[in-house]
Design an enzyme around this catalytic site. Sequence first.
Site, short mmCIF file in Angstrom:
data_model
loop_
_atom_site.label_atom_id
_atom_site.label_comp_id
_atom_site.label_asym_id
_atom_site.label_seq_id
_atom_site.Cartn_x
_atom_site.Cartn_y
_atom_site.Cartn_z
CG ASP A 126 33.81 -23.13 4.55
OD1 ASP A 126 32.94 -23.84 4.00
OD2 ASP A 126 34.44 -23.45 5.58
CG LEU A 127 33.53 -15.92 6.97
CD1 LEU A 127 33.84 -16.54 8.32
CD2 LEU A 127 34.43 -14.70 6.75
CE LYS A 135 42.81 -12.51 12.54
NZ LYS A 135 43.42 -13.40 11.64
CD GLU A 161 44.29 -21.24 17.50
OE1 GLU A 161 43.35 -21.70 16.85
OE2 GLU A 161 45.11 -20.43 17.03
CG HIS A 207 42.51 -12.16 17.49
ND1 HIS A 207 41.52 -11.47 16.85
CD2 HIS A 207 42.71 -13.29 16.74
CE1 HIS A 207 41.13 -12.14 15.78
NE2 HIS A 207 41.85 -13.23 15.69
C1 BG6 Z 1 41.71 -16.31 13.80
C2 BG6 Z 1 43.04 -16.81 13.32
O1 BG6 Z 1 41.63 -14.92 13.66
O2 BG6 Z 1 41.56 -16.66 15.16
C3 BG6 Z 1 43.13 -18.30 13.49
O3 BG6 Z 1 43.20 -16.46 11.95
C4 BG6 Z 1 42.83 -18.70 14.92
O4 BG6 Z 1 44.40 -18.80 13.10
C5 BG6 Z 1 41.55 -18.05 15.39
O5 BG6 Z 1 42.72 -20.10 14.95
C6 BG6 Z 1 41.36 -18.28 16.89
O6 BG6 Z 1 40.09 -17.81 17.24
P1 BG6 Z 1 39.33 -18.43 18.49
O7 BG6 Z 1 38.07 -17.65 18.57
O8 BG6 Z 1 39.12 -19.90 18.20
O9 BG6 Z 1 40.25 -18.23 19.66
#
Ligand code: BG6
Length: 496
Positions: free
Chosen positions: A29-30, A162, A230, A254
């Site tokens: 998918d990625l 990651k 989220e 992150h």
């Molecule tokens: C990913 C995590 O690295 O970052 C996810 O594995 C998460 O679980 C996502 O939903 C959040 O990324 P963004 O860019 O939507 O804040």
Amino acid sequence: MADTMLSDICQYNVPEDPCAVVVFGATGDLAARKILPSLYDLLLAKRLPTPSMVIGVARTKLTNEEFRARIKTVFIETGVDMTCWDDFCSRLFYRNVDYGDIGTFTNLAIFLQEKESEIGTQGNRIFHLSVPPVAYESIAKSLAQVGLAEEQKNWVRLIVEKPFGYDLQSSRKLADALSQGFQENQIYRIDHYLAKETVQNMLMFRFANAIFEPLWNRRYIESVHITSAESLGVEHRADFYDHTGVLRDMFQNHMMQLLSLVAMEPPSIYDAYRIRDEKAKIFRCLRPFPMDDLDNHLILGQYSAGMVGNKAVPSYVEEPNVAPDSTTPTFAAMKVFIDNWRWQGVPFYITSGKRMAAKRTDIQVKFKEVPHSMYRNILGNHITANTLIFSIHPKEEVRLTFQAKEPGPAMCLRSVTMDFDYAQGSVIRVSAYEKVLLDVLMGDHTLFWRQDGVDLCWEFLTPVLQECDCPDDEERLHLYKAGTDGPKQVRGWMGK
Ligand code: BG6
């Protein structure tokens, strides 16, 4: 004059070295939804070097034509502008490789060398591992074994996503395996947060303006709040997430990057090596968690059933593929201190959770209140302090709130906000993946993790993980209703 100079500086660099991009996990998918479309968009924008080619690699047996047809379908479904499809298609190939079979890597090497001399990419190669992390070690070793990692007059770069390990020990093991074939300067560890516009702006904002830096310390800053909330749940990723949890999924990478960007010292020059040195210094200064007082520094939660917007959603343990007795945290709030001169005593509150009321990602720097309120007779002793907000989502913007007089006859204060909205006046926008790929094509490491940073963050988090992974420690896990701001224990916990 000033404008001319600025536009010269801002000119967008285009990678010059011809190159082959080899995407492992190309049927996933990625690859289909992010990596290949980003490469395609770079071609559309004339930012892919000439000549260049893309080779999809995966276990499935497919011909070039079958692979191209698959990708074309996804592109059409997702509304990609197909203007350059024929050009992209003529540079797109597919090889089937069994990750455990060295013979198939030898075949890949032969195929690659043939195509390199036919197309002229001069042996410059990027290997992008878009595969489950368990496959990283064997792929990297096999590439090295068949000579594909070697650099002579050419360059070879490896992209990994990651998670970089599961804890300090497994991260070190992965690092050792990668380093058998690849030098540190060949490895690009992606953190997609670093490619976000506001995140990249942090350092410019801090170090290209004279007015903020004198205030950027314990004397003027009360606290720093870093949040990634989220509204989505675990979605279709439970197999991965239930063994990972929020600390490994969001904090180890992150959130730590955001922390380092707010807190680091200015390097002497904008250079990938020195920036990552300064980040590593911050990670080294993280005060170890007081394990005997963990509850005052860490709150973990897991979502129960609730409403997100007006949609009813199940609890985490009712999600497909989640163990019904799972104690995996989907929320964490952490109070962290940085033991150095600049930040002594300033709490950094880091929060991230799934299935919360709304998606919000930002960094809020809360300044101290004025030292003395001359309005105390009319407005009381407390005047709302200034806050500087770096917002990443829902809007990319920087906002500064301050107090001003409410127009009118009475002496009333009101908070006003000054904002810088990225959408206004921006010239070139690239997606996070395009940015990352472009940087790898140009050999720029600034937005990628260096192994020492990964190790230092695991060193910080591993003791906490060991304590929290313990299955009989259910008391530490607080349930929160989906669609709320997390466990009630967090309220009032974050000071001012
Ligand atoms: C990913 C995590 O690295 O970052 C996810 O594995 C998460 O679980 C996502 O939903 C959040 O990324 P963004 O860019 O939507 O804040």
